[in-house]
Design a protein around this motif. Structure first.
Motif, PDB file in Angstrom:
ATOM      1  N   HIS A   7       0.866  -1.165   0.000  1.00  0.00           N
ATOM      2  CA  HIS A   7       0.000   0.000   0.000  1.00  0.00           C
ATOM      3  C   HIS A   7       0.908   1.223   0.000  1.00  0.00           C
ATOM      4  O   HIS A   7       1.817   1.314   0.825  1.00  0.00           O
ATOM      5  N   VAL A   9       1.697   4.925   0.894  1.00  0.00           N
ATOM      6  CA  VAL A   9       1.247   5.852   1.930  1.00  0.00           C
ATOM      7  C   VAL A   9       1.873   7.218   1.665  1.00  0.00           C
ATOM      8  O   VAL A   9       3.100   7.367   1.701  1.00  0.00           O
ATOM      9  N   VAL A  11       3.037  10.787   2.623  1.00  0.00           N
ATOM     10  CA  VAL A  11       3.497  11.411   3.867  1.00  0.00           C
ATOM     11  C   VAL A  11       4.342  12.638   3.526  1.00  0.00           C
ATOM     12  O   VAL A  11       4.727  12.844   2.376  1.00  0.00           O
ATOM     13  N   LYS A  14       9.087  10.659   4.104  1.00  0.00           N
ATOM     14  CA  LYS A  14       8.987   9.199   4.019  1.00  0.00           C
ATOM     15  C   LYS A  14       9.953   8.491   4.955  1.00  0.00           C
ATOM     16  O   LYS A  14       9.581   7.510   5.596  1.00  0.00           O
ATOM     17  N   THR A  17       8.771   9.005   8.662  1.00  0.00           N
ATOM     18  CA  THR A  17       7.519   8.300   8.949  1.00  0.00           C
ATOM     19  C   THR A  17       7.718   6.789   8.936  1.00  0.00           C
ATOM     20  O   THR A  17       7.205   6.083   9.814  1.00  0.00           O
ATOM     21  N   LEU A  47       4.250  -1.482   3.548  1.00  0.00           N
ATOM     22  CA  LEU A  47       3.774  -0.115   3.412  1.00  0.00           C
ATOM     23  C   LEU A  47       4.890   0.637   2.712  1.00  0.00           C
ATOM     24  O   LEU A  47       6.040   0.618   3.165  1.00  0.00           O
ATOM     25  N   PHE A  49       6.160   4.119   1.739  1.00  0.00           N
ATOM     26  CA  PHE A  49       5.990   5.532   2.053  1.00  0.00           C
ATOM     27  C   PHE A  49       6.573   6.391   0.933  1.00  0.00           C
ATOM     28  O   PHE A  49       7.685   6.156   0.469  1.00  0.00           O
ATOM     29  N   LYS A  58      -6.039  11.611   4.815  1.00  0.00           N
ATOM     30  CA  LYS A  58      -5.562  10.938   6.024  1.00  0.00           C
ATOM     31  C   LYS A  58      -6.291   9.596   6.098  1.00  0.00           C
ATOM     32  O   LYS A  58      -7.510   9.551   6.063  1.00  0.00           O
ATOM     33  N   LEU A  59      -5.533   8.525   6.150  1.00  0.00           N
ATOM     34  CA  LEU A  59      -6.107   7.185   6.093  1.00  0.00           C
ATOM     35  C   LEU A  59      -6.009   6.478   7.436  1.00  0.00           C
ATOM     36  O   LEU A  59      -5.376   6.965   8.371  1.00  0.00           O
ATOM     37  N   TYR A  61      -4.999   2.854   9.343  1.00  0.00           N
ATOM     38  CA  TYR A  61      -4.254   1.602   9.229  1.00  0.00           C
ATOM     39  C   TYR A  61      -4.396   0.843  10.544  1.00  0.00           C
ATOM     40  O   TYR A  61      -4.009   1.347  11.595  1.00  0.00           O
ATOM     41  N   HIS A 113      -2.349  10.351   9.799  1.00  0.00           N
ATOM     42  CA  HIS A 113      -2.987   9.068   9.523  1.00  0.00           C
ATOM     43  C   HIS A 113      -3.408   8.456  10.852  1.00  0.00           C
ATOM     44  O   HIS A 113      -2.684   8.552  11.851  1.00  0.00           O
TER      45      HIS A 113
END
Length: 149
Positions: A7, A9, A11, A14, A17, A47, A49, A58-59, A61, A113
């Motif tokens: 997935h 993501v 940010v 990166k 995060t 994931l 990034f 904003k998701l 997880y 997130h």
């Protein structure tokens, strides 16, 4: 059955995060793969990034963890003095939930997130659990009306 492989993501930073996720969740350090900082979260899933200088959605997880992993991660959340909640809407601060007779807690990453760790999948305790998940409601045995009757 298909397995989620990765997935992406969005940010603001990166490396920072991906390292945050790695250290908080107790995962191996991320690796660089092209423009991505890639974090292996399970045998089959990463994931990935990616920096984004603009606005992004904003998701949420959610990570299914063992009881001991929950203890370790939650201790790190508390050590970092991160805000946390028992619910996804941030209405129950400084609490964890016991839905499905497990434990769960919500917190945010530095980009906004929403993250969650839980020890039991949603609904796994069914309606017989001492603390059923709020999304699981007992079936009401009433006669059906409408197009099916």
């Amino acid at each position: 059955m298909p397995v989620l492989n990765h997935h992406i993501v969005a940010v603001h930073n990166k490396e920072k995060t991906a390292t945050f996720f790695s250290e908080l969740l107790g995962l191996p350090q991320p690796v660089r793969m092209g423009e991505f900082a890639v974090l292996q979260v399970s045998k089959d899933t990463t994931l990935d990034f990616m920096n984004n200088d603009g606005d992004f959605d904003k998701l949420h997880y959610a990570f299914l963890v063992t009881e001991s992993e929950f203890d370790e991660i939650f201790a790190r959340i508390q050590e970092l003095k991160m805000p946390y909640w028992a619910d996804p809407f941030h209405n129950q601060p400084d609490e964890i939930n016991t839905w499905d007779d497990g434990r769960g807690v919500y917190f945010d990453d530095p980009n906004g997130h929403r993250l969650e760790i839980l020890t039991r999948p949603y609904g796994s305790g069914g309606t017989e659990a001492a603390h059923p998940h709020p999304l699981i409601a007992p079936v009401i045995d009433t006669p059906q009306q409408g197009i099916w009757s």
